[in-house]
Write a protein that holds these residues in place. Sequence first.
Motif, PDB file in Angstrom:
ATOM      1  N   VAL A   6       0.803  -1.301  -0.040  1.00 50.32           N
ATOM      2  CA  VAL A   6       0.015   0.078  -0.035  1.00 50.32           C
ATOM      3  C   VAL A   6       0.807   1.161   0.004  1.00 50.32           C
ATOM      4  O   VAL A   6       0.734   2.005   0.852  1.00 50.32           O
ATOM      5  CB  VAL A   6      -1.100  -0.200   1.261  1.00 50.32           C
ATOM      6  N   SER A   7       1.909   1.289  -0.839  1.00 53.05           N
ATOM      7  CA  SER A   7       2.771   2.401  -0.792  1.00 53.05           C
ATOM      8  C   SER A   7       3.134   2.523  -2.252  1.00 53.05           C
ATOM      9  O   SER A   7       3.440   1.571  -3.155  1.00 53.05           O
ATOM     10  CB  SER A   7       4.164   2.119  -0.162  1.00 53.05           C
ATOM     11  N   MET A   8       2.873   3.929  -2.940  1.00 49.94           N
ATOM     12  CA  MET A   8       3.408   3.974  -4.034  1.00 49.94           C
ATOM     13  C   MET A   8       4.739   4.412  -4.147  1.00 49.94           C
ATOM     14  O   MET A   8       5.413   5.099  -5.404  1.00 49.94           O
ATOM     15  CB  MET A   8       2.546   5.217  -4.757  1.00 49.94           C
ATOM     16  N   ALA A   9       5.458   4.679  -3.115  1.00 48.90           N
ATOM     17  CA  ALA A   9       6.929   5.199  -2.979  1.00 48.90           C
ATOM     18  C   ALA A   9       7.876   4.579  -3.860  1.00 48.90           C
ATOM     19  O   ALA A   9       7.863   3.437  -3.694  1.00 48.90           O
ATOM     20  CB  ALA A   9       7.249   5.356  -1.642  1.00 48.90           C
ATOM     21  N   GLU A  10       8.481   5.347  -4.690  1.00 53.43           N
ATOM     22  CA  GLU A  10       9.689   4.762  -5.244  1.00 53.43           C
ATOM     23  C   GLU A  10      10.742   4.349  -4.309  1.00 53.43           C
ATOM     24  O   GLU A  10      11.074   4.818  -3.515  1.00 53.43           O
ATOM     25  CB  GLU A  10      10.049   5.676  -6.493  1.00 53.43           C
ATOM     26  N   SER A  11      11.367   3.487  -4.425  1.00 49.20           N
ATOM     27  CA  SER A  11      12.747   2.821  -3.490  1.00 49.20           C
ATOM     28  C   SER A  11      13.953   3.392  -4.171  1.00 49.20           C
ATOM     29  O   SER A  11      13.992   3.511  -5.123  1.00 49.20           O
ATOM     30  CB  SER A  11      12.440   1.427  -3.461  1.00 49.20           C
ATOM     31  N   SER A  12      14.836   3.529  -3.113  1.00 52.84           N
ATOM     32  CA  SER A  12      16.076   3.949  -3.629  1.00 52.84           C
ATOM     33  C   SER A  12      16.935   2.955  -4.061  1.00 52.84           C
ATOM     34  O   SER A  12      17.167   1.682  -3.339  1.00 52.84           O
ATOM     35  CB  SER A  12      16.732   4.739  -2.274  1.00 52.84           C
ATOM     36  N   PRO A  13      17.735   3.301  -5.095  1.00 55.16           N
ATOM     37  CA  PRO A  13      18.609   2.088  -5.535  1.00 55.16           C
ATOM     38  C   PRO A  13      19.631   1.977  -4.572  1.00 55.16           C
ATOM     39  O   PRO A  13      20.571   0.712  -4.640  1.00 55.16           O
ATOM     40  CB  PRO A  13      19.397   2.330  -7.096  1.00 55.16           C
ATOM     41  N   TYR A  14      19.966   2.988  -3.695  1.00 53.59           N
ATOM     42  CA  TYR A  14      20.986   2.732  -2.614  1.00 53.59           C
ATOM     43  C   TYR A  14      20.548   1.853  -1.539  1.00 53.59           C
ATOM     44  O   TYR A  14      21.426   1.666  -0.412  1.00 53.59           O
ATOM     45  CB  TYR A  14      21.431   3.996  -2.077  1.00 53.59           C
ATOM     46  N   GLU A  15      19.363   1.609  -1.259  1.00 57.92           N
ATOM     47  CA  GLU A  15      18.917   0.764  -0.277  1.00 57.92           C
ATOM     48  C   GLU A  15      18.058  -0.367  -0.462  1.00 57.92           C
ATOM     49  O   GLU A  15      18.226  -1.596   0.177  1.00 57.92           O
ATOM     50  CB  GLU A  15      17.768   1.793   0.689  1.00 57.92           C
ATOM     51  N   GLN A  16      17.257  -0.296  -1.593  1.00 55.24           N
ATOM     52  CA  GLN A  16      16.265  -1.374  -1.812  1.00 55.24           C
ATOM     53  C   GLN A  16      17.071  -2.855  -2.307  1.00 55.24           C
ATOM     54  O   GLN A  16      16.596  -3.880  -1.619  1.00 55.24           O
ATOM     55  CB  GLN A  16      15.304  -1.090  -2.860  1.00 55.24           C
ATOM     56  N   PRO A  17      18.206  -2.761  -2.982  1.00 57.05           N
ATOM     57  CA  PRO A  17      18.928  -4.104  -3.075  1.00 57.05           C
ATOM     58  C   PRO A  17      19.584  -4.639  -1.946  1.00 57.05           C
ATOM     59  O   PRO A  17      19.702  -5.852  -2.270  1.00 57.05           O
ATOM     60  CB  PRO A  17      20.026  -3.719  -4.126  1.00 57.05           C
ATOM     61  N   TYR A  18      19.551  -3.943  -0.973  1.00 54.84           N
ATOM     62  CA  TYR A  18      20.389  -4.505   0.162  1.00 54.84           C
ATOM     63  C   TYR A  18      18.963  -5.203   1.252  1.00 54.84           C
ATOM     64  O   TYR A  18      19.614  -5.737   2.326  1.00 54.84           O
ATOM     65  CB  TYR A  18      21.073  -3.589   1.037  1.00 54.84           C
TER      66      TYR A  18
END
Lengths: 381, 141
Positions: A120-132
């Motif tokens: 329930v979030s439309m927020a785009e994820s950061s490539p500096y955080e999400q892959p980890y």
Amino acid sequence: MSIRGTSAIVGAAQLDTFKTDGKSPVGLMAVAVNRALADAGLTLADVDGLFTASSYYAFPTLTLAEYLGIHPRHMDSTALGGCSFIAQLGHAAAAIQAGLCDVAVVAYGSTQRTDAGKLVSMAESSPYEQPYGLIHPIGAFGMVAQRHMAQYGTTSEQLAQYAVSAREWALLTDTAPYPTPLTVDEVLNSGVITSPLHKLDCCLVTDGGAAVVLVSAERARDLRDNPVYLLGSGEAVNHRNVSQMPDLTATEAARSSQRALQMAGVTLDQIDTAHVYDAFTISLLVLLEDLGFCAKGEGGAFVENGNLAPGGSLALNTNGAGLAQVHPGMLGMFLIIEAVQQLRGDAGRRQVPDARLSLVHGMGLTLAAHATAVLSTQPEP
Amino acid sequence: MSAPTRPPITPRGEEKVFFDRLREHKLVFQRCAGCSHAVFPLRTVCPHCFGESLDLERAAGTGTVYSFTAQARASHPFFAADVPYTLVLVDLDEGVRVFANLVDCPPDDVSVGMPVEAVFDDVEPELTLLRFRPVSIEEQS
Ligand SMILES: [Zn+2]
């Protein structure tokens, strides 16, 4: 020129604050808007200013206007996360003062509990955080808590004490979702989700809709005998992703609250009730420090000994707030509603005697955005 | 049912420059030609002096843990087999802070201030991720 005391909340409503009965997020917003207008003695036809934010709808003001079948002449979808609605109080007051609208509605709706497990979030994820593999937002708050503990000696027991106090406040309402007392040991035994935070260090996941109606102070006096005036408003922003938060234990809440208090012309010691965003026990502690209710690093000691429980030194989150009452993704709207209840003297068993001045503070995302409102029973400090 | 696949990332602009260097096993940051501040993540405009001359520099890869958390739950089914896994914010010796996983260290042994060093994990032919591991006392001396 200031917006101090120029507008007031004349209607407020919330509904389905744990689980909905077949309503969509926008449906919840719409019902809340109707009920808040009825509370104010107004109708949908009077609304010409519409303010909302959402995790569901990319263009929430348009979605809500279409659903309500109205054609407002002023719209605001300011997206600051959970504090958006607190900021929008100030935006609405400014719009009313400028003549951009006369009757402003701020609304929110979410079916986060019903949607459990679904994104329930439309927020785009950061490539500096999400892959980890960071879980937003709780992983970030685990990092905040570890840093606060290392820097200031804060303990898990101290964090748990806030959850216990919030539950005690919730027990004074008729709507507490978990109507039994909580102990520090129960929090500590509830399982670590992301160290050092336990399941019961986290807010509830609920549904909920809520809305308030604002009009000019002059018009407010014609509508009801207990309008709630907006005396001060402040906003501040610091970062977007937690990996860019310059200092994990210090936030811009200090700035937004200073701006709001200065505009209101009041000081913290005049505040009768405080309503501070508690997505997690640690976020509450950090915000209390930055708002100035205690010194930096002393949040842990401040919550000990039931200071924040009913009868304590600070009437904080008097309905149990996010930890013990309601948290449908964005809490800000519900902090406003509880402050309005207190200032109207409608808070029942949890009523703070003679509450005249309330501070509402919200954060957005991971301590990233901040908005503070000072609400009052009087248009002058 | 097929195994969960890695959640895709779509670095663009300056982010892509960073991830392209990771594939070469280089951890990079920027130094502003105007004010000489170290800058991370990579930017087109210096956040200190607003200059547009930012030079890419290679970090040594050593630093200390600023904060951490050990997640008992995964953010995505792809990471489920790894729990508990540790996320760290590391202050590099060059003065910038980066986010990654900590490996080769049980969650109970992590502490704020712990010295760590970067390792490069070629998780896919087109994707290298940053990890950190503890620097042992022997290696430091
Ligand atoms: Zn510069």
